[in-house]
Scaffold this motif. Structure first.
Motif, PDB file in Angstrom:
ATOM      1  N   VAL A 260       0.964  -1.249   0.133  1.00 44.00           N
ATOM      2  CA  VAL A 260       0.012  -0.067   0.329  1.00 44.00           C
ATOM      3  C   VAL A 260       0.799   1.346   0.139  1.00 44.00           C
ATOM      4  O   VAL A 260       0.725   2.328  -0.961  1.00 44.00           O
ATOM      5  N   GLU A 261       1.877   1.356   0.839  1.00 43.11           N
ATOM      6  CA  GLU A 261       2.660   2.479   0.843  1.00 43.11           C
ATOM      7  C   GLU A 261       3.595   2.544  -0.478  1.00 43.11           C
ATOM      8  O   GLU A 261       3.847   3.897  -0.967  1.00 43.11           O
ATOM      9  N   SER A 262       4.009   1.497  -1.036  1.00 44.04           N
ATOM     10  CA  SER A 262       4.565   1.697  -2.394  1.00 44.04           C
ATOM     11  C   SER A 262       3.775   2.198  -3.533  1.00 44.04           C
ATOM     12  O   SER A 262       4.211   2.692  -4.369  1.00 44.04           O
ATOM     13  N   ARG A 263       2.385   2.257  -3.162  1.00 42.36           N
ATOM     14  CA  ARG A 263       1.562   2.767  -4.428  1.00 42.36           C
ATOM     15  C   ARG A 263       0.898   3.987  -4.235  1.00 42.36           C
ATOM     16  O   ARG A 263       0.300   4.615  -5.000  1.00 42.36           O
ATOM     17  N   ALA A 264       0.935   4.360  -2.905  1.00 44.10           N
ATOM     18  CA  ALA A 264       0.463   5.724  -2.251  1.00 44.10           C
ATOM     19  C   ALA A 264       1.067   6.942  -3.133  1.00 44.10           C
ATOM     20  O   ALA A 264       2.276   7.113  -2.922  1.00 44.10           O
ATOM     21  N   ALA A 265       0.388   7.977  -3.274  1.00 36.61           N
ATOM     22  CA  ALA A 265       0.845   9.354  -3.873  1.00 36.61           C
ATOM     23  C   ALA A 265       1.661  10.043  -2.447  1.00 36.61           C
ATOM     24  O   ALA A 265       2.613  10.430  -2.968  1.00 36.61           O
TER      25      ALA A 265
ATOM     26  N   ASP B  95       7.995   6.165   3.161  1.00 35.65           N
ATOM     27  CA  ASP B  95       8.524   6.127   1.842  1.00 35.65           C
ATOM     28  C   ASP B  95       9.411   4.809   1.755  1.00 35.65           C
ATOM     29  O   ASP B  95      10.596   4.990   1.741  1.00 35.65           O
ATOM     30  N   VAL B  96       8.730   3.636   1.158  1.00 36.71           N
ATOM     31  CA  VAL B  96       9.538   2.352   1.220  1.00 36.71           C
ATOM     32  C   VAL B  96      10.588   2.479  -0.076  1.00 36.71           C
ATOM     33  O   VAL B  96      11.410   1.645  -0.261  1.00 36.71           O
ATOM     34  N   SER B  97      10.326   3.360  -1.159  1.00 40.32           N
ATOM     35  CA  SER B  97      11.276   3.315  -2.180  1.00 40.32           C
ATOM     36  C   SER B  97      12.776   3.587  -1.585  1.00 40.32           C
ATOM     37  O   SER B  97      13.741   3.501  -2.368  1.00 40.32           O
ATOM     38  N   LEU B  98      12.793   4.378  -0.423  1.00 39.31           N
ATOM     39  CA  LEU B  98      13.989   4.692  -0.046  1.00 39.31           C
ATOM     40  C   LEU B  98      14.938   3.409   0.228  1.00 39.31           C
ATOM     41  O   LEU B  98      16.251   3.398   0.360  1.00 39.31           O
ATOM     42  N   PHE B  99      14.228   2.494   0.544  1.00 43.11           N
ATOM     43  CA  PHE B  99      15.171   1.206   0.679  1.00 43.11           C
ATOM     44  C   PHE B  99      15.282   0.299  -0.380  1.00 43.11           C
ATOM     45  O   PHE B  99      16.012  -0.598  -0.139  1.00 43.11           O
TER      46      PHE B  99
END
Length: 308
Positions: free
Chosen positions: A34-39, A44-48
């Motif tokens: 859910v967090e990876s798809r949220a605007a 911010d899981v993309s940081l990982f």
């Protein structure tokens, strides 16, 4: 956390424990998706995706995992085995705090010279050595020895925390500094909470198993139940038995509980040491020695140099 905390009572291999742990894993996976798809994600899981950020965050989580688990065990050892009060116990943990303060400064300076990889790995190895050494303490170990062990433990904390935090913040762009700081704080809390749950549950299981084979056979059921709950419960039950005119039986209960606790204390320290060793290997393999790109602190200086 619920499954880990209740595992000693439910049984580590029971369907209830496995089911709760599996449900927690599913909830965590759903959160990541859910967090990876949220605007505008809360985390911010993309940081990982950044190897430096992930390895540094993992090192911080392991550091607090071990720290909180260690304090959870050591405070009980000080109070119930050594007989110190809460304030006296806190004072005797000051070598850990003092060592952390000194090592944090030294670790930051070392990281500038030799890079984060070696400093963070060395800090986690200090953790490992301190915990293996602490696992050998007995009821008669002097405070001087415990203080040196605590100082070595604090050295590991200081060497790990400051350089790893710098690596986390240096891996995020300036516009995401707040997000990086928030994730860093969340990782600390998660690691610390998980450490108490895992190490505490492992120690509780070892305590109960050892106590069952050493308790006096003539104890009343209420005393057995209290002793199985914790070493503090055993001390309270022993005092009640002594007050009723059975000092020998109370002494037998106290000895059994103390021996069982020391067994669980040693086992919990070994578990924590193994986690620290795994963290040291992971940091050495995954954490870059130097950042591939200028850190946030270096970027303004580079921009200034380009100005007319």
């Amino acid at each position: 956390m619920l499954g880990l905390i209740q595992a000693p009572g439910w049984g580590w291999g029971s369907a209830r424990t496995i089911g709760v742990l599996a449900a927690g894993a599913v909830v965590l996976a759903v959160l990541v998706i859910v967090e990876s798809r949220a605007a505008h994600p809360m985390v911010d899981v993309s940081l990982f995706r950044d190897l430096r950020f992930t390895a540094a965050s993992g090192s911080i989580a392991i550091a607090f995992f071990v720290l909180n688990g260690f304090i959870f065990l050591m405070t009980q050892y000080m109070q119930f085995i050594k007989g110190y009060g809460p304030l006296s116990t806190g004072v005797r943990l000051l070598p850990v705090a003092g060592s952390v303060a000194v090592a944090a400064v030294v670790g930051t300076r070392l990281a500038v010279r030799i890079g984060n990889k070696l400093v963070v790995t060395g800090g986690l190895l200090c953790y490992c050595a301190a915990l293996f050494w602490t696992s050998t303490v007995s009821q008669g170990t002097s405070f001087g020895v415990i203080a040196v062990q605590g100082a070595l433990f604090g050295l590991g904390m200081g060497l790990t925390q400051a350089p790893a935090t710098e690596a986390v913040m240096g891996a995020v762009p300036p516009e995401k500094a707040g997000i990086g700081s928030a994730v860093n704080s969340a990782v600390r809390l998660f690691g610390g909470t998980l450490g108490v749950a895992v190490i505490g549950s492992a120690a509780a299981s070892l305590y109960t198993n050892r106590l069952a084979s050493t308790l006096p056979s003539s104890l009343p059921a209420s005393a057995i139940s209290a002793a199985n709950g914790s070493v503090a419960g055993a001390a309270t039950a022993a005092k009640r038995i002594a007050d009723t005119g059975h000092p020998a039986l109370a002494h037998g209960l106290t000895d059994a509980a103390n021996l069982a606790f020391m067994h669980s204390f040693a086992g919990g320290c070994v578990v924590a040491a193994c986690v620290a060793a795994a963290g040291a290997i992971t940091a050495f393999v995954l954490l870059p020695a130097r950042p591939d790109q200028p850190t946030r602190a270096a970027q303004p200086a580079a921009a200034q140099q380009g100005r007319p």
